[in-house]
Design an enzyme around this catalytic site. Sequence first.
Site, PDB file in Angstrom:
ATOM      1  N   GLY A  22       0.809  -1.204   0.000  1.00  0.00           N
ATOM      2  CA  GLY A  22       0.000   0.000   0.000  1.00  0.00           C
ATOM      3  C   GLY A  22       0.841   1.251   0.000  1.00  0.00           C
ATOM      4  O   GLY A  22       2.052   1.216  -0.256  1.00  0.00           O
ATOM      5  N   GLY A  23       0.212   2.378   0.309  1.00  0.00           N
ATOM      6  CA  GLY A  23       0.912   3.653   0.260  1.00  0.00           C
ATOM      7  C   GLY A  23       1.865   3.868   1.416  1.00  0.00           C
ATOM      8  O   GLY A  23       2.782   4.690   1.325  1.00  0.00           O
ATOM      9  N   MET A  24       1.661   3.153   2.534  1.00  0.00           N
ATOM     10  CA  MET A  24       2.530   3.363   3.675  1.00  0.00           C
ATOM     11  C   MET A  24       2.939   2.060   4.360  1.00  0.00           C
ATOM     12  O   MET A  24       3.626   2.091   5.375  1.00  0.00           O
ATOM     13  CB  MET A  24       1.845   4.284   4.697  1.00  0.00           C
ATOM     14  CG  MET A  24       0.485   3.801   5.149  1.00  0.00           C
ATOM     15  SD  MET A  24      -0.409   4.996   6.183  1.00  0.00           S
ATOM     16  CE  MET A  24       0.459   4.810   7.719  1.00  0.00           C
ATOM     17  N   LYS A  42      -0.173  -6.055   8.572  1.00  0.00           N
ATOM     18  CA  LYS A  42       0.245  -4.847   7.850  1.00  0.00           C
ATOM     19  C   LYS A  42       1.442  -4.261   8.577  1.00  0.00           C
ATOM     20  O   LYS A  42       1.380  -3.954   9.768  1.00  0.00           O
ATOM     21  CB  LYS A  42      -0.890  -3.826   7.798  1.00  0.00           C
ATOM     22  CG  LYS A  42      -0.498  -2.524   7.123  1.00  0.00           C
ATOM     23  CD  LYS A  42      -1.614  -1.497   7.177  1.00  0.00           C
ATOM     24  CE  LYS A  42      -2.706  -1.838   6.186  1.00  0.00           C
ATOM     25  NZ  LYS A  42      -3.691  -0.735   6.074  1.00  0.00           N
ATOM     26  N   VAL A  93      -9.031 -12.312   4.652  1.00  0.00           N
ATOM     27  CA  VAL A  93     -10.218 -12.624   3.861  1.00  0.00           C
ATOM     28  C   VAL A  93      -9.781 -13.380   2.611  1.00  0.00           C
ATOM     29  O   VAL A  93      -8.980 -12.870   1.820  1.00  0.00           O
ATOM     30  CB  VAL A  93     -10.989 -11.343   3.475  1.00  0.00           C
ATOM     31  CG1 VAL A  93     -12.233 -11.699   2.681  1.00  0.00           C
ATOM     32  CG2 VAL A  93     -11.348 -10.544   4.712  1.00  0.00           C
ATOM     33  N   ASP A 136     -10.616   6.709   1.935  1.00  0.00           N
ATOM     34  CA  ASP A 136      -9.944   6.052   0.797  1.00  0.00           C
ATOM     35  C   ASP A 136     -10.793   4.892   0.283  1.00  0.00           C
ATOM     36  O   ASP A 136     -10.282   3.800   0.049  1.00  0.00           O
ATOM     37  CB  ASP A 136      -8.558   5.564   1.220  1.00  0.00           C
ATOM     38  CG  ASP A 136      -7.658   5.276   0.012  1.00  0.00           C
ATOM     39  OD1 ASP A 136      -7.960   5.800  -1.087  1.00  0.00           O
ATOM     40  OD2 ASP A 136      -6.673   4.546   0.162  1.00  0.00           O
ATOM     41  N   LYS A 138     -12.227   2.784  -2.378  1.00  0.00           N
ATOM     42  CA  LYS A 138     -11.866   2.520  -3.776  1.00  0.00           C
ATOM     43  C   LYS A 138     -12.035   1.033  -4.033  1.00  0.00           C
ATOM     44  O   LYS A 138     -12.241   0.233  -3.104  1.00  0.00           O
ATOM     45  CB  LYS A 138     -10.436   2.958  -4.056  1.00  0.00           C
ATOM     46  CG  LYS A 138      -9.390   2.260  -3.183  1.00  0.00           C
ATOM     47  CD  LYS A 138      -7.999   2.811  -3.460  1.00  0.00           C
ATOM     48  CE  LYS A 138      -6.947   2.136  -2.580  1.00  0.00           C
ATOM     49  NZ  LYS A 138      -5.594   2.673  -2.822  1.00  0.00           N
ATOM     50  N   ASN A 141      -9.943  -1.428  -2.040  1.00  0.00           N
ATOM     51  CA  ASN A 141     -10.231  -1.591  -0.615  1.00  0.00           C
ATOM     52  C   ASN A 141     -11.577  -2.258  -0.364  1.00  0.00           C
ATOM     53  O   ASN A 141     -12.053  -2.274   0.774  1.00  0.00           O
ATOM     54  CB  ASN A 141     -10.190  -0.233   0.093  1.00  0.00           C
ATOM     55  CG  ASN A 141      -8.771   0.227   0.333  1.00  0.00           C
ATOM     56  OD1 ASN A 141      -7.852  -0.572   0.368  1.00  0.00           O
ATOM     57  ND2 ASN A 141      -8.582   1.527   0.485  1.00  0.00           N
ATOM     58  N   ASP A 154      -8.847  -1.457   5.111  1.00  0.00           N
ATOM     59  CA  ASP A 154      -7.867  -0.366   5.112  1.00  0.00           C
ATOM     60  C   ASP A 154      -8.443   0.951   5.581  1.00  0.00           C
ATOM     61  O   ASP A 154      -8.786   1.830   4.784  1.00  0.00           O
ATOM     62  CB  ASP A 154      -7.234  -0.184   3.726  1.00  0.00           C
ATOM     63  CG  ASP A 154      -5.996   0.704   3.815  1.00  0.00           C
ATOM     64  OD1 ASP A 154      -5.644   1.117   4.931  1.00  0.00           O
ATOM     65  OD2 ASP A 154      -5.384   0.963   2.763  1.00  0.00           O
TER      66      ASP A 154
END
Length: 730
Positions: A22-24, A42, A93, A136, A138, A141, A154
Amino acid sequence: MSDQGLTVFNGRYELLRRIARGGMADVYLARDASLDRQVAVKVLFPEFANDPSFVERFRREAKAAANLNHPNIVGIYDWGQEQGTYYIVMEYVVGRSMADVLRSTGPLSPDRAAEIASDVAEALSSAHSAGLVHRDIKLGNIIVSDDGQVKVADFGIATALAQRAGDNLTHIGSVMGTATYFSPEQARGKALDGRSDLYSLGVVLYEMIVGKPPFTADTSTAVAVKHVQERPLPPSMLGVTVAQSLEAIILKLLAKNPANRYPRADDLRADLLRYLDGAHRIPDRVAQPSPAPTTERPVAKARPPRTGSHPRTQSRTGPVQVPTASQPAVGGTGGSGFQPPVTPPPPPGGAPPPGGGPTPQYVPPAYYYEEVHRSDGWKRTLLMVLGLVVLLGALGFLAVTFYDSLGLDDETPPTGTTPSEDAALVEVPDVIGLSYGEADAQLRALGLEPEPSYQVNIEVPENTVFAQSPPAGQRIAEEEIVALTVSQGEIPRVPSIRGRNRVDAEEILRNAGFGVIVIEGPSQAEAGTVVFQEPAAGTEITEGDLVVTITVSTGPGQIFVPDVRGQSPFDAIQTLIGQGFRVAERREPSSDVPEGEIIDTDPPHGFPVSAGLEVFIIISDGPPLVTIPDVQGLLFDTGRLAIEREGLVIGTVTFEPVEPGSTDVGRILAQTPPPDLEVATETAVDVVVGELSEFDSDQSGVNPSDGEGSETEGQDQSGAADPEESADSS
């Protein structure tokens, strides 16, 4: 480390393999050794672990999301610190994200898309009730498990609605999320509430049905600007067969103004359930609500699953609250989006309906209704026409009376107007052509309030009034507003603000009359420095909103390599340096890209890398060189195929006579250019082909072993060359 060499967090979570990035943070499939189950872990990127704001945001995600207990939300089990970074343990999941589903299957049926959106709305309702905005939403997610259950994942950039005083983790003006699914207020860096999530869900629903999002562009900045400025095309205009009611739901979700969207996720879900139960069109008339003795409307009855889609998951244990007459699902001002349901008024006196029949069902006002057909429509139409005639007559009478009261036909004071009232009115002066300062002073001296607005007008000097409302000569009360339109002069140009800090850049743009959209992203530049602007400096803005989007560096981190294909080397280098990369060059041949332009970059565009990395720009050298094959001695057709297979063409074909019975008949005796020479594609290769002579070898004067071409074929015998002379000349 475990005995098997696996990385283990907290002595129990064995990381098996990475499944997402992901982004971070990275997401790993892991095994919880204590409970012997699979989980997802994560792990925050190490470069962010020393940033207090990122760590706090990561910690907040775990704490806030762990309190959300809903079947449509991915559960959070644990969090902690390990090996110099932080991690969250989540429910694993087994399924696919909706992004993967759309890539493999294409657009979904409208009904299946509405089912998924309904489940996401239910998950958002639970989060919003807990004071969380996802920020976020989308396709990536939204996960659909193998048994058809929809889950939202997320909450990595979720933020509390009720911020503590002094909590500055989420600044107004800071944009986080995915540009394709931005709400307009998110793109502008404004404060967000649950209606921003509903806008993003509208983008998701649009993309699931149409197969692409409503707004696309080459850069995320351009997409964000479109979210702010452009209206989406209705799916029906793109050739998609979609019910009128579902299209209305989508367009309401994509309203630019949050007040025009659904105020709550429950209101959206109620309309989606009505659509799924068969309410597929919007009637011309609105059904009148009947009183009901209850405040609740049961969830739409379950239906058998449709072929090719999963059954909708009914995860609520109680009835769904639906909007009431004082709080409609759609069309109101919206408020904050988190208002409690309002109870519809009970029947007067609590009496049952006449005739002892069943209590009429309450129909809440929503975005659409099934039309109730009545047989007395002509009576109501006649009454409406008669009422309209009476209303027009009354309005005409009032207009005549008002005109007479003005006394415009004579100089006597109007009837009913005292001299003192008439004296209190002020005649608006003509200020067109004056500077704004002069017009302002003149109007204020009369007790009026000037209100300027600036427009580009190259025909009127700068700061000069060229329109006013009310017009000159009209009498109005003191302290009323007079709107003045003032020339802004020349066409405004975008100032250069790259390299400046964010505060100075915003001040320069706003002083020049521009609005500002701020997008933050990692870059090698110092945090807070503007690294990109769109439109570019010096651009003339002749129409539309005067908005400039600036990208502000958050410091070094993972960023995407920009797309510079087709640009000149100079432009590509400027773009890459502006993003914080070091640049080197490499040249390669290309049949598709003109010589001197950029073929691509290495790493390729769109690849996530660390800021400051050296990026190669690959410059086209034009079409590639090919080696001329050796076709001498081959039959002509075989040689031609060999030449054309290399991207070359057959040029001039010259025939040379050979002796009868020679094996050179029909074969290539010579070629120009010679073999093994490197030339550009499409180069012509000339060949000499052997041909049976019309004369005997004694008389032809041509030595077959010479390899010389006969360009004097048919000359008389006296002109034949001596074989020895021919050999010498060769």
